[in-house]
Scaffold this motif. Sequence first.
Motif, short mmCIF file in Angstrom:
data_model
loop_
_atom_site.label_atom_id
_atom_site.label_comp_id
_atom_site.label_asym_id
_atom_site.label_seq_id
_atom_site.Cartn_x
_atom_site.Cartn_y
_atom_site.Cartn_z
N CYS A 1 0.84 -1.21 0.00
CA CYS A 1 0.00 0.00 0.00
C CYS A 1 0.87 1.25 0.00
N ALA B 1 2.33 1.66 -3.47
CA ALA B 1 1.30 2.10 -4.41
C ALA B 1 0.98 3.58 -4.19
N LEU B 2 0.94 4.00 -2.94
CA LEU B 2 0.70 5.41 -2.63
C LEU B 2 1.83 6.28 -3.19
N ILE C 1 3.88 5.63 -5.69
CA ILE C 1 3.82 5.66 -7.16
C ILE C 1 2.68 6.54 -7.63
N GLY C 2 1.51 6.41 -6.98
CA GLY C 2 0.35 7.21 -7.37
C GLY C 2 0.58 8.70 -7.19
N ILE C 3 1.12 9.07 -6.05
CA ILE C 3 1.36 10.49 -5.77
C ILE C 3 2.41 11.04 -6.73
N THR C 4 3.46 10.27 -6.99
CA THR C 4 4.54 10.74 -7.85
C THR C 4 4.05 10.93 -9.29
N VAL C 5 3.19 10.04 -9.76
CA VAL C 5 2.69 10.13 -11.13
C VAL C 5 1.72 11.30 -11.28
N ILE C 6 0.83 11.49 -10.31
CA ILE C 6 -0.20 12.53 -10.42
C ILE C 6 0.39 13.92 -10.23
N GLY D 1 4.75 15.94 -5.62
CA GLY D 1 4.53 14.49 -5.55
C GLY D 1 5.80 13.73 -5.24
N GLY E 1 6.04 11.46 -2.19
CA GLY E 1 6.38 10.07 -2.47
C GLY E 1 7.54 9.58 -1.63
#
Length: 195
Positions: A63, A66-67, A69-74, A79, A83
Amino acid sequence: GMLVLLGWQRRIYHEALKGNTNTIPPLNFGSDLSNGIAPFLALLNQLIVMMIFLALIAFVLCCGFALVIGITVIHQGIGSILGALGLILSYILFFFGTMVMSILTNLLGIEFSRRGFKGDSFPLAKFKEIIWLLRNNTKDFFLTFVGVMVNGMIGNIGMMLCYLGMFVTIPLSMVMTARLKAQWELSAQAKLAEG
């Protein structure tokens, strides 16, 4: 190997319950091998608890990743900082999670092996009774835990300092551990009789 030593330790445990702590019985391969099966199966219960904790720790780490990666991409700018903080937090949770798992499995290992010495091969089935006993007899259990840990350290230090320790300090540590668990058994039985 391990089954024979557990059977030997089980015999020492039962002798200590009878009050015979003056002698150390010799190994008897045949009977000690068969007597070591129940304690071995009881200690396998410790692996079940460890696997549950490892699964929870792995879930938290996944988790966290995933958090990150999600924050860095968005969010490109902030981010990356968030991240990195999320990644550091995941590692901190992993560290403390493994520490808690290690302590808990060592605590439960004492009770699981005591029950294995009594012949119970699946102590997890009596988990409520174990928790009740540990909660209502904390002082005696803590003293047993400290004694078992000190015995283990002395045995391992003797083995590291010279190979003779494998044949002297480890068996003596196993004898003392069995006797400590027998004392814990007497204390536990008294507390169960009260409650």
